[in-house]
Design a protein around this motif. Structure first.
Motif, mmCIF file in Angstrom:
data_model
loop_
_atom_site.group_PDB
_atom_site.id
_atom_site.type_symbol
_atom_site.label_atom_id
_atom_site.label_comp_id
_atom_site.label_asym_id
_atom_site.label_seq_id
_atom_site.Cartn_x
_atom_site.Cartn_y
_atom_site.Cartn_z
ATOM 1 N N THR A 92 3.420 3.367 13.711
ATOM 2 C CA THR A 92 4.026 2.220 14.388
ATOM 3 C C THR A 92 3.314 1.987 15.720
ATOM 4 O O THR A 92 2.692 2.904 16.275
ATOM 5 N N GLY B 4 -1.349 3.184 7.252
ATOM 6 C CA GLY B 4 -0.518 2.213 6.564
ATOM 7 C C GLY B 4 0.171 2.795 5.341
ATOM 8 O O GLY B 4 -0.157 3.893 4.874
ATOM 9 N N TYR B 5 1.093 2.034 4.800
ATOM 10 C CA TYR B 5 1.956 2.466 3.709
ATOM 11 C C TYR B 5 1.218 2.594 2.379
ATOM 12 O O TYR B 5 1.737 3.163 1.430
ATOM 13 N N ASN C 72 8.946 3.070 7.825
ATOM 14 C CA ASN C 72 8.896 1.646 8.175
ATOM 15 C C ASN C 72 8.078 0.818 7.186
ATOM 16 O O ASN C 72 8.185 -0.404 7.154
ATOM 17 N N GLU C 73 7.225 1.444 6.376
ATOM 18 C CA GLU C 73 6.476 0.785 5.309
ATOM 19 C C GLU C 73 5.532 -0.318 5.792
ATOM 20 O O GLU C 73 5.254 -1.274 5.079
ATOM 21 N N SER C 74 4.997 -0.193 6.997
ATOM 22 C CA SER C 74 4.019 -1.166 7.488
ATOM 23 C C SER C 74 2.670 -0.935 6.801
ATOM 24 O O SER C 74 2.252 0.203 6.599
ATOM 25 N N THR C 75 1.994 -2.012 6.468
ATOM 26 C CA THR C 75 0.711 -1.908 5.782
ATOM 27 C C THR C 75 -0.444 -1.812 6.775
ATOM 28 O O THR C 75 -0.330 -2.220 7.935
ATOM 29 N N THR D 299 -1.668 -5.141 8.494
ATOM 30 C CA THR D 299 -0.823 -5.696 9.558
ATOM 31 C C THR D 299 -0.733 -4.759 10.756
ATOM 32 O O THR D 299 -0.638 -5.210 11.906
ATOM 33 N N LEU D 300 -0.786 -3.460 10.505
ATOM 34 C CA LEU D 300 -0.564 -2.483 11.568
ATOM 35 C C LEU D 300 -1.755 -2.333 12.500
ATOM 36 O O LEU D 300 -1.600 -2.285 13.737
ATOM 37 N N GLN E 294 -2.275 -4.871 15.432
ATOM 38 C CA GLN E 294 -1.198 -4.770 16.420
ATOM 39 C C GLN E 294 -1.367 -3.534 17.296
ATOM 40 O O GLN E 294 -1.130 -3.582 18.508
#
Length: 319
Positions: free
Chosen positions: A122, A141-142, A151-154, A157-158, A161
């Motif tokens: 995260t 990532g996930y 949290n299953e963020s890929t 996308t992660l 950020q």
């Protein structure tokens, strides 16, 4: 083909490619081969007994004079302080901290000139790791194999950020197996990549041919998540044993039953014995892209050359 950026300079490696920890199935021959080829090989200590972890790390250090790494999963190993001290005693050049709060260990390791990598999932964790003094962040990532964050963020996308919020080098992990993935990670602002599943299907990897073939024959639908019910998320290659775990999860409220069936002993049975009826094999979603079993050197060289060509061609298309 050499890559020079802030990650390769800091680690003193040729290619911006790091091996994932792989827990108790880590192998010193594979890790040393990756370091000797110009990447950063890694031994994961998982929950190994101290003497076994020390043996594996010592064997890796004997086989390479290049930078190499040890991954310590903080919440997994039963004696983290002791294992950290052992890595200091062995003068391991790089330590990767994951699955827990790294802050109590970062300064101690750096006092002994050990580079510290923190594995996060995260933006919040990334910022905390940087504030605690981490040298490098691995952002997972996930899509990745093995134990994953809730949290299953890929990765896609992660990474951007996290890159936007920290100033230290960021390494992309999860869903990467070739030059396209490396190019994508670099385009998102990462300084390199970490891979696990791709290194399973290499000539130097000691894993059973059934495991390697499962990776090579995988499709985009060949992995499955188990453990959501118990907040112990793990991505596996589909198998008879993985189906058994899903059945246990669907029928039992008691997490102890599931945890007992997902210890590293069952991981070894699948990975080394090739017995996927009585043990599991980890695998990331990128397994569906893997179709061969090259040497580690050929993999790193090809990935890097392809990434450079892809990025160059992409820029030409924008003109």
């Amino acid at each position: 083909m050499t890559v020079v950026n802030k990650l390769t300079r800091l680690l003193n490696i040729t290619y911006p490619i790091i091996q994932g920890g792989m827990g108790n199935i880590s192998d010193p021959n594979l890790a040393a081969a990756i370091s000797n080829a110009g990447g950063l090989g890694t031994i994961g200590v998982g929950d190994l007994p101290i003497n076994e972890a020390v043996y594996k790390v010592t064997e890796m250090l004997k086989q390479t004079s290049n930078p190499c790494c040890v991954n310590i999963p903080i919440a997994v190993h039963p004696n983290v302080s002791h294992i950290v001290q052992q890595m200091i005693n062995l003068k391991v050049p790089v330590v990767s901290l994951s699955a827990g709060n790294p802050a109590p260990f970062i300064s101690l390791l750096q006092q002994h000139k050990i580079i510290v990598i923190c594995v996060i999932a995260t933006v919040r964790q990334a910022k905390k790791a940087e504030k605690a003094g981490a040298d490098i962040i691995v952002c997972e990532g996930y899509e990745a194999a093995g134990i994953n964050a809730k949290n299953e963020s890929t990765t896609m996308t992660l990474i951007p950020q996290v890159v936007q919020q920290v100033n230290i080098p960021v390494v992309a992990a999860g869903g990467i197996a070739d030059g396209k993935g490396l190019a994508a990670a670099l385009a998102l602002g990462a300084s390199g990549v970490q891979m696990g599943t791709r290194f399973i299907a290499t000539k130097e990897a000691p894993y059973h041919k059934i495991y390697k073939q499962a990776i090579i024959q995988a499709t985009d639908e060949s992995t499955v998540i188990v453990g959501r019910r118990y907040n112990r998320i793990r991505r596996l290659i589909r198998s008879e044993y993985a189906s058994k775990l899903l059945e246990i999860e669907n029928k039992n409220d008691d997490p102890a039953i599931f945890f007992k069936q997902t210890t590293e002993n069952y991981h070894k049975i699948g990975a080394f014995d090739g017995d996927i009826k009585n043990g599991f094999i980890n695998g990331g979603q990128i397994a569906g892209l893997i179709e061969d079993c090259p040497s580690v050197y050929d993999l790193l060289e090809t990935m890097t050359a392809d990434a450079k060509q892809i990025l160059k061609q992409s820029l030409e298309k924008l003109e």
